[in-house]
Scaffold this motif. Structure first.
Motif, PDB file in Angstrom:
ATOM      1  N   HIS A   1      -9.756  14.380   9.541  1.00 23.99           N
ATOM      2  CA  HIS A   1     -10.543  13.513   9.318  1.00 23.99           C
ATOM      3  C   HIS A   1     -11.876  13.950   8.649  1.00 23.99           C
ATOM      4  O   HIS A   1     -12.378  14.986   8.479  1.00 23.99           O
ATOM      5  N   GLY A   2     -12.707  13.101   8.061  1.00 24.94           N
ATOM      6  CA  GLY A   2     -14.121  13.163   7.804  1.00 24.94           C
ATOM      7  C   GLY A   2     -15.318  12.815   8.680  1.00 24.94           C
ATOM      8  O   GLY A   2     -14.770  13.513  10.291  1.00 24.94           O
ATOM      9  N   GLY A   3     -16.117  13.602   8.044  1.00 22.54           N
ATOM     10  CA  GLY A   3     -17.178  13.368   8.930  1.00 22.54           C
ATOM     11  C   GLY A   3     -18.200  14.240   7.997  1.00 22.54           C
ATOM     12  O   GLY A   3     -19.585  15.170   8.949  1.00 22.54           O
TER      13      GLY A   3
ATOM     14  N   TRP B   1     -12.191   7.500  11.579  1.00 26.72           N
ATOM     15  CA  TRP B   1     -12.079   7.058  10.165  1.00 26.72           C
ATOM     16  C   TRP B   1     -10.560   7.092   9.984  1.00 26.72           C
ATOM     17  O   TRP B   1     -10.024   7.481   8.862  1.00 26.72           O
ATOM     18  N   PHE B   2      -9.471   6.185  10.997  1.00 30.24           N
ATOM     19  CA  PHE B   2      -8.606   6.722  10.479  1.00 30.24           C
ATOM     20  C   PHE B   2      -7.712   5.538   9.983  1.00 30.24           C
ATOM     21  O   PHE B   2      -8.323   4.014   9.676  1.00 30.24           O
ATOM     22  N   PRO B   3      -6.784   6.944   8.643  1.00 28.68           N
ATOM     23  CA  PRO B   3      -6.543   6.047   7.782  1.00 28.68           C
ATOM     24  C   PRO B   3      -5.027   5.208   8.302  1.00 28.68           C
ATOM     25  O   PRO B   3      -4.042   5.323   7.541  1.00 28.68           O
ATOM     26  N   GLN B   4      -5.568   3.601   8.654  1.00 27.22           N
ATOM     27  CA  GLN B   4      -4.384   2.893   8.648  1.00 27.22           C
ATOM     28  C   GLN B   4      -2.981   2.712   7.882  1.00 27.22           C
ATOM     29  O   GLN B   4      -2.018   3.552   7.936  1.00 27.22           O
ATOM     30  N   TRP B   5      -3.406   2.745   6.884  1.00 28.28           N
ATOM     31  CA  TRP B   5      -3.219   2.428   5.541  1.00 28.28           C
ATOM     32  C   TRP B   5      -2.187   3.496   4.972  1.00 28.28           C
ATOM     33  O   TRP B   5      -0.411   3.434   5.017  1.00 28.28           O
ATOM     34  N   LEU B   6      -2.617   4.605   6.021  1.00 31.69           N
ATOM     35  CA  LEU B   6      -1.866   6.086   5.414  1.00 31.69           C
ATOM     36  C   LEU B   6      -0.837   6.395   6.681  1.00 31.69           C
ATOM     37  O   LEU B   6       0.550   6.388   6.346  1.00 31.69           O
ATOM     38  N   GLN B   7      -1.348   6.289   7.927  1.00 31.49           N
ATOM     39  CA  GLN B   7      -0.584   6.603   8.414  1.00 31.49           C
ATOM     40  C   GLN B   7       0.974   5.160   8.826  1.00 31.49           C
ATOM     41  O   GLN B   7       2.197   5.613   9.246  1.00 31.49           O
ATOM     42  N   LYS B   8       0.328   4.189   8.483  1.00 27.56           N
ATOM     43  CA  LYS B   8       1.986   3.130   8.291  1.00 27.56           C
ATOM     44  C   LYS B   8       2.906   3.345   7.322  1.00 27.56           C
ATOM     45  O   LYS B   8       4.113   3.509   7.840  1.00 27.56           O
ATOM     46  N   ARG B   9       2.254   3.890   5.979  1.00 24.06           N
ATOM     47  CA  ARG B   9       3.504   3.970   5.466  1.00 24.06           C
ATOM     48  C   ARG B   9       4.066   4.861   5.793  1.00 24.06           C
ATOM     49  O   ARG B   9       5.023   5.540   5.581  1.00 24.06           O
TER      50      ARG B   9
END
Length: 394
Positions: free
Chosen positions: A63-65, A75-83
């Motif tokens: 994660h970022g921060g 800031w969870f990257p749903q677009w990446l996790q789903k793929r």
């Protein structure tokens, strides 16, 4: 160094402590593959009466921060996790110790310990967690792991490529910190707004987090995002002071001090940098910046060199996919352009996707899937599939 509203994961993961520091566990979340029951992965997991787990590739995400705030759900990257999970792979998101009082050295130790946990303990713990038979059993192939990170998580991704053995099979760096710390962005003191036009901060409001630290400043790896309620005099303003620390350290030109734990180093480098690297937008090749970095490197104690990706031997790095917005005011696009040129010059398989007119954390914008899904997000997905599938068949 992400500064956009939190996006939390939709699925409940398995959560494991991969290490304990001063009695406090540090956690890793593991999201299982999400293919339908008739898929290759699900069938492998359920054959022989559900006794054979499917061992599949995985992506580890940081994660970022700004290295100072956040946790594995920030800031969870749903677009990446789903793929990733739709491809039949495992998605993992990890906590790591935060500055201050931790330094980059501590975070590198955490990264190494994550990989030790994945290769040595994770699969047995996953088997135990799914022992009741309600979930398809699966495990992670420790020889088929890619790493991705956003902003400060990109710095952790660089460190994975530098210090983990065996190396990840591929890395994805989203507007990553760490491509070039020896620039005015990190070393100069700023007196006017520089990040998204937001106000200059008063260091006195953050004295607890300024060197020298009070004895009460504890080592932490989990600092959730928090915002003032609408009833507050400053609605929506960060309620967790750690959310503003990376911006404060950039404002003061001292982030390198907190990264290394060598306080006063930024001042030495600032004076030596002088007027060099004042124009980071031009097309000067990496040799120009290498020469400046080599000069400044001599001023940095050797024990800290391992924190700087720009000093790393990169000829044996895994394939890399770098993404950056041209209008990023937190981590300048120069950092990804510089590392792209360095990697390309030594023959590493590297791609750079520059997003015109985009700021920091652009992939968390509400319309990001519509704008970037078919080109950028799917391209990252195909890159990961290519190299993870190659790893599982080698």
């Amino acid at each position: 160094m992400a500064h956009t509203p939190n996006t939390t994961p939709e699925l409940a993961p398995f959560t494991f402590a991969y290490k304990v520091v001063h009695g406090a566990p540090i956690y890793l979340d593991v999201y299982p593959p999400s293919l339908p029951p008739d898929s290759r992965v699900a069938n492998a997991a359920n054959r022989n009466g559900n006794h054979d787990p499917a061992i599949v590739p995985a992506l580890l995400y940081f994660h970022g921060g700004g290295l100072t705030v956040g946790n594995r759900k920030s800031w969870f990257p749903q677009w990446l996790q789903k793929r990733v999970t739709a491809a039949g792979y495992v998605f993992m998101s990890a906590d790591y110790r935060l500055m201050p009082p931790a330094t980059g050295h501590d975070i590198i130790d955490d990264i190494k310990d994550i990989f030790r946990f994945i290769s040595g303990e994770l699969n047995s713990k996953l088997s135990a967690a799914a022992a009741d038979g309600t979930l398809a059993r699966f495990g992670v192939d420790p020889n088929a792991i890619a790493v991705a990170g956003s902003s400060a998580g990109g710095q952790a991704t660089y460190w994975s490529a530098m210090h983990v053995s065996p190396k990840p099979k591929a890395i994805v760096l989203l507007y990553a910190m760490g491509g070039d710390y020896l620039t005015p962005q990190y070393l100069t003191k700023k007196t006017v707004p520089f990040f998204r036009g937001r106000e200059i901060l008063d260091p006195a409001d953050y004295s607890e987090y300024m060197y020298p630290f009070a004895d009460s400043l504890e080592v932490i790896s989990d600092s959730p995002l928090a915002y003032n309620p609408s009833s507050s005099p400053m609605p929506g303003f960060p309620a967790n002071p750690r959310m503003l620390l990376s911006r404060l350290y950039l404002q003061l030109g001292v982030l390198v001090d907190y990264l290394t734990g060598e306080h006063g180093l930024s001042d030495i480098l600032r004076k030596a940098l002088a007027s060099d690297k004042t124009d980071l937008a031009h097309s000067t090749g990496s040799d120009y910046y290498d020469a400046i970095n080599d000069r400044l490197k001599q001023l940095i104690p050797e024990r800290h060199h391992l924190l700087f990706p720009q000093f790393a031997t990169i000829s044996d790095w895994p394939p890399a996919y770098l993404v950056h917005g041209t209008l990023d005011t937190a981590v300048l696009v120069h950092e990804s352009r510089y590392m792209h040129r360095r990697l390309e010059d030594v023959g590493v398989n590297v791609t750079l996707s520059v997003q015109e007119g985009k700021e920091h954390s652009f992939d968390y914008e509400p319309d990001a899937e519509t704008v970037h899904g078919k080109e950028l997000f799917d391209s990252v997905d195909e890159f990961l599939k290519e190299h993870l599938e190659k790893a599982r068949t080698d």
